[in-house]
Design a protein around this motif. Structure first.
Motif, PDB file in Angstrom:
ATOM      1  N   VAL A 114      22.079  31.128  89.853  1.00 16.18           N
ATOM      2  CA  VAL A 114      20.848  30.142  89.396  1.00 16.18           C
ATOM      3  C   VAL A 114      21.433  28.794  89.659  1.00 16.18           C
ATOM      4  N   GLY A 115      22.545  28.574  90.306  1.00  8.49           N
ATOM      5  CA  GLY A 115      22.729  27.255  90.702  1.00  8.49           C
ATOM      6  C   GLY A 115      23.485  26.348  89.622  1.00  8.49           C
ATOM      7  N   ALA A 116      24.038  27.184  88.522  1.00  5.63           N
ATOM      8  CA  ALA A 116      24.719  26.128  87.520  1.00  5.63           C
ATOM      9  C   ALA A 116      26.313  26.243  87.954  1.00  5.63           C
ATOM     10  N   ASP A 117      26.888  25.208  87.572  1.00  7.78           N
ATOM     11  CA  ASP A 117      28.262  24.974  87.861  1.00  7.78           C
ATOM     12  C   ASP A 117      29.453  25.206  86.729  1.00  7.78           C
ATOM     13  N   VAL A 118      28.782  25.582  85.484  1.00  4.50           N
ATOM     14  CA  VAL A 118      29.584  25.664  84.260  1.00  4.50           C
ATOM     15  C   VAL A 118      29.308  27.133  83.576  1.00  4.50           C
ATOM     16  N   VAL A 119      30.388  27.710  83.484  1.00  3.43           N
ATOM     17  CA  VAL A 119      30.290  28.918  82.228  1.00  3.43           C
ATOM     18  C   VAL A 119      31.119  28.311  81.119  1.00  3.43           C
ATOM     19  N   VAL A 120      30.236  28.443  80.028  1.00  4.93           N
ATOM     20  CA  VAL A 120      30.877  28.292  78.656  1.00  4.93           C
ATOM     21  C   VAL A 120      31.352  29.509  77.965  1.00  4.93           C
ATOM     22  N   VAL A 121      32.571  29.734  77.464  1.00  6.60           N
ATOM     23  CA  VAL A 121      33.263  30.988  76.980  1.00  6.60           C
ATOM     24  C   VAL A 121      33.774  30.602  75.406  1.00  6.60           C
ATOM     25  N   HIS A 122      33.819  31.487  74.675  1.00  7.22           N
ATOM     26  CA  HIS A 122      34.369  31.230  73.357  1.00  7.22           C
ATOM     27  C   HIS A 122      35.887  31.962  73.562  1.00  7.22           C
ATOM     28  N   PRO A 123      37.042  31.516  72.790  1.00  9.58           N
ATOM     29  CA  PRO A 123      38.168  32.147  73.194  1.00  9.58           C
ATOM     30  C   PRO A 123      38.222  33.436  72.553  1.00  9.58           C
ATOM     31  N   PRO A 124      39.150  34.261  72.721  1.00 12.50           N
ATOM     32  CA  PRO A 124      39.245  35.764  72.639  1.00 12.50           C
ATOM     33  C   PRO A 124      39.355  35.831  70.863  1.00 12.50           C
ATOM     34  N   VAL A 152      36.192  26.688  78.215  1.00 11.47           N
ATOM     35  CA  VAL A 152      36.620  27.174  77.093  1.00 11.47           C
ATOM     36  C   VAL A 152      36.237  26.345  75.647  1.00 11.47           C
ATOM     37  N   GLU A 153      35.823  26.942  74.907  1.00  4.76           N
ATOM     38  CA  GLU A 153      34.969  26.003  73.666  1.00  4.76           C
ATOM     39  C   GLU A 153      36.038  26.128  72.417  1.00  4.76           C
ATOM     40  N   ASN A 154      35.909  24.818  71.856  1.00  4.83           N
ATOM     41  CA  ASN A 154      36.646  24.756  70.647  1.00  4.83           C
ATOM     42  C   ASN A 154      35.914  25.445  69.612  1.00  4.83           C
ATOM     43  N   MET A 155      36.647  26.413  68.708  1.00  2.00           N
ATOM     44  CA  MET A 155      36.103  27.040  67.613  1.00  2.00           C
ATOM     45  C   MET A 155      36.463  26.488  66.237  1.00  2.00           C
ATOM     46  N   TYR A 156      36.924  27.055  65.323  1.00  2.08           N
ATOM     47  CA  TYR A 156      37.514  26.730  63.924  1.00  2.08           C
ATOM     48  C   TYR A 156      38.064  27.962  63.278  1.00  2.08           C
ATOM     49  N   PRO A 157      38.903  27.686  62.327  1.00  4.22           N
ATOM     50  CA  PRO A 157      39.526  28.724  61.416  1.00  4.22           C
ATOM     51  C   PRO A 157      38.493  29.658  60.516  1.00  4.22           C
ATOM     52  N   TRP A 158      38.803  30.518  60.310  1.00  5.03           N
ATOM     53  CA  TRP A 158      38.028  31.226  59.207  1.00  5.03           C
ATOM     54  C   TRP A 158      38.660  31.287  58.201  1.00  5.03           C
ATOM     55  N   ARG A 159      38.161  31.161  56.944  1.00  2.00           N
ATOM     56  CA  ARG A 159      38.600  31.140  55.633  1.00  2.00           C
ATOM     57  C   ARG A 159      38.066  32.078  54.853  1.00  2.00           C
ATOM     58  N   TRP A 172      42.180  28.480  68.009  1.00  2.00           N
ATOM     59  CA  TRP A 172      40.680  28.120  67.899  1.00  2.00           C
ATOM     60  C   TRP A 172      40.733  26.772  68.521  1.00  2.00           C
ATOM     61  N   ASP A 173      41.767  26.070  68.738  1.00  6.12           N
ATOM     62  CA  ASP A 173      41.791  24.674  69.343  1.00  6.12           C
ATOM     63  C   ASP A 173      42.410  24.799  70.635  1.00  6.12           C
ATOM     64  N   PRO A 174      41.484  24.268  71.724  1.00  2.00           N
ATOM     65  CA  PRO A 174      41.871  24.347  73.170  1.00  2.00           C
ATOM     66  C   PRO A 174      42.586  23.172  73.612  1.00  2.00           C
ATOM     67  N   VAL A 175      42.726  22.078  72.654  1.00  2.00           N
ATOM     68  CA  VAL A 175      43.421  20.877  73.186  1.00  2.00           C
ATOM     69  C   VAL A 175      44.872  21.211  73.533  1.00  2.00           C
ATOM     70  N   PRO A 176      45.645  21.793  72.973  1.00  2.00           N
ATOM     71  CA  PRO A 176      47.034  21.968  73.361  1.00  2.00           C
ATOM     72  C   PRO A 176      47.263  23.031  74.296  1.00  2.00           C
ATOM     73  N   LEU A 177      46.441  23.802  74.545  1.00  2.00           N
ATOM     74  CA  LEU A 177      46.438  25.042  75.310  1.00  2.00           C
ATOM     75  C   LEU A 177      46.239  24.890  76.985  1.00  2.00           C
ATOM     76  N   ASP A 178      46.468  25.966  77.713  1.00  2.00           N
ATOM     77  CA  ASP A 178      46.449  25.686  79.238  1.00  2.00           C
ATOM     78  C   ASP A 178      45.310  26.119  79.834  1.00  2.00           C
ATOM     79  N   TYR A 179      44.107  25.356  79.367  1.00  2.00           N
ATOM     80  CA  TYR A 179      42.758  25.567  79.861  1.00  2.00           C
ATOM     81  C   TYR A 179      42.239  24.416  80.929  1.00  2.00           C
ATOM     82  N   ARG A 180      42.068  24.739  81.972  1.00  2.00           N
ATOM     83  CA  ARG A 180      41.653  23.705  83.169  1.00  2.00           C
ATOM     84  C   ARG A 180      40.323  23.014  82.591  1.00  2.00           C
ATOM     85  N   ASP A 181      39.359  23.586  81.937  1.00  2.00           N
ATOM     86  CA  ASP A 181      38.233  23.181  81.518  1.00  2.00           C
ATOM     87  C   ASP A 181      37.937  23.302  80.214  1.00  2.00           C
ATOM     88  N   VAL A 182      37.379  22.545  79.428  1.00  2.00           N
ATOM     89  CA  VAL A 182      37.019  22.621  77.815  1.00  2.00           C
ATOM     90  C   VAL A 182      35.678  22.216  77.463  1.00  2.00           C
TER      91      VAL A 182
END
Length: 284
Positions: A114-124, A152-159, A172-182
């Motif tokens: 479809v000509g998109a350049d980004v795929v958004v995924v949630h962490p496992p 890779v999308e940021n998520m949140y803790p379940w309580r 759930w936090d992608p900031v300190p992880l080894d993801y090239r794109d967030v």
């Protein structure tokens, strides 16, 4: 939270030779999730009616959301380019496209089609151990193979009973992880009690994609409010990316399920679009 827009960002920037070239405006797109439970077709129609710059398609059980030919036809009919594909990695789409890696690969292929350049995924999820073990390297390999970005999308803790439960691996936090794109989502940040401005600054060029919404902290709910109706630093983040060379997209992803009819839904989505353009410095 500041609600006063900064002066508009100049539309020109320096070239290597010292001249001036137009600076590409940051596109503001509409996620089809914002019209749920209406159809993908409705998402394209609303985006066109309100003047959005494109669409992010959330792959769901809806047949059109899984069909590149149908999506291309909608994009052409409504003159709305598809800027991103959101893989079916949500809890409610666990039955779509089979295994976790198949979801990512098929989403990448659809992005190409479809000509998109980004795929958004949630962490496992925490129960997806094998998938989680190779996730960071796997999404990078698939992105390289298809010539796209997997953000890779940021998520949140379940309580549970007031205690935080491990829901995502490795976190759930992608900031300190080894993801090239967030992908950064303001509603998820609110649920996590995170600072979106701190995250945007820490991510730097790894910030590829933004889900524009809002939320009120602290909360155990994923609220997806209209931006400016919560406590997140939506204004500050938009002003930050407008001036730092961000070359991704801002995508409206608010919940309109409680809207009283089509009129109110479009009012909320028009307000979100205006919020984005004002604080990105795209209004005169």
């Amino acid at each position: 939270m500041s609600t006063t827009p900064t002066d508009p960002i100049p539309s020109e920037g320096p070239t290597a030779a010292g001249g001036q070239v137009p600076r590409r405006p940051i596109p503001v797109a509409l996620s089809t999730a914002s019209v749920y439970p209406l159809s993908v077709h409705d998402g394209f129609a609303v985006a066109a009616d309100l003047g959005y710059d494109g669409v992010e398609v959330l792959v769901t059980h809806n047949g059109d959301s899984q069909d590149a030919r149908a999506l291309n036809a909608l994009a052409e009919r409504y003159d709305q380019p598809i800027l991103a594909i959101h893989a079916p990695t949500l809890l409610l789409t666990q039955q779509v496209w089979g295994s976790a890696w198949n979801k990512v690969q098929r989403s990448a292929q659809m992005a190409v089609d479809v000509g998109a350049d980004v795929v958004v995924v949630h962490p496992p999820f925490r129960w997806q151990n094998d998938y989680a073990w190779t996730f960071a390297h796997g999404v990078r390999d698939i992105a390289d193979a298809f010539g796209i970005r997997i953000a890779v999308e940021n998520m949140y803790p379940w309580r549970v009973r007031g205690r935080e439960a491990l829901a995502y691996l490795p976190h759930w936090d992608p900031v300190p992880l080894d993801y090239r794109d967030v992908t950064w989502d303001f509603s998820h940040a609110a649920s996590a009690g995170a600072s979106s401005l701190d995250a945007a600054k820490a991510l730097g060029s790894r910030l590829r994609h933004i889900h524009l919404t809002d939320g009120i902290s602290p909360s155990t709910k994923d609220q997806h409010l209209i931006p400016g109706h919560g406590t997140q630093e939506c204004v500050e983040v938009l002003q930050h990316i407008a001036g730092n060379g961000f070359d991704g997209a801002v995508v409206a992803e608010i919940s309109t399920r409680k809207a009283k009819g089509a009129g109110q839904r479009e009012e909320w989505l028009a307000e979100t679009l205006e919020f984005a353009r004002v604080h990105l410095g795209q209004t005169l």
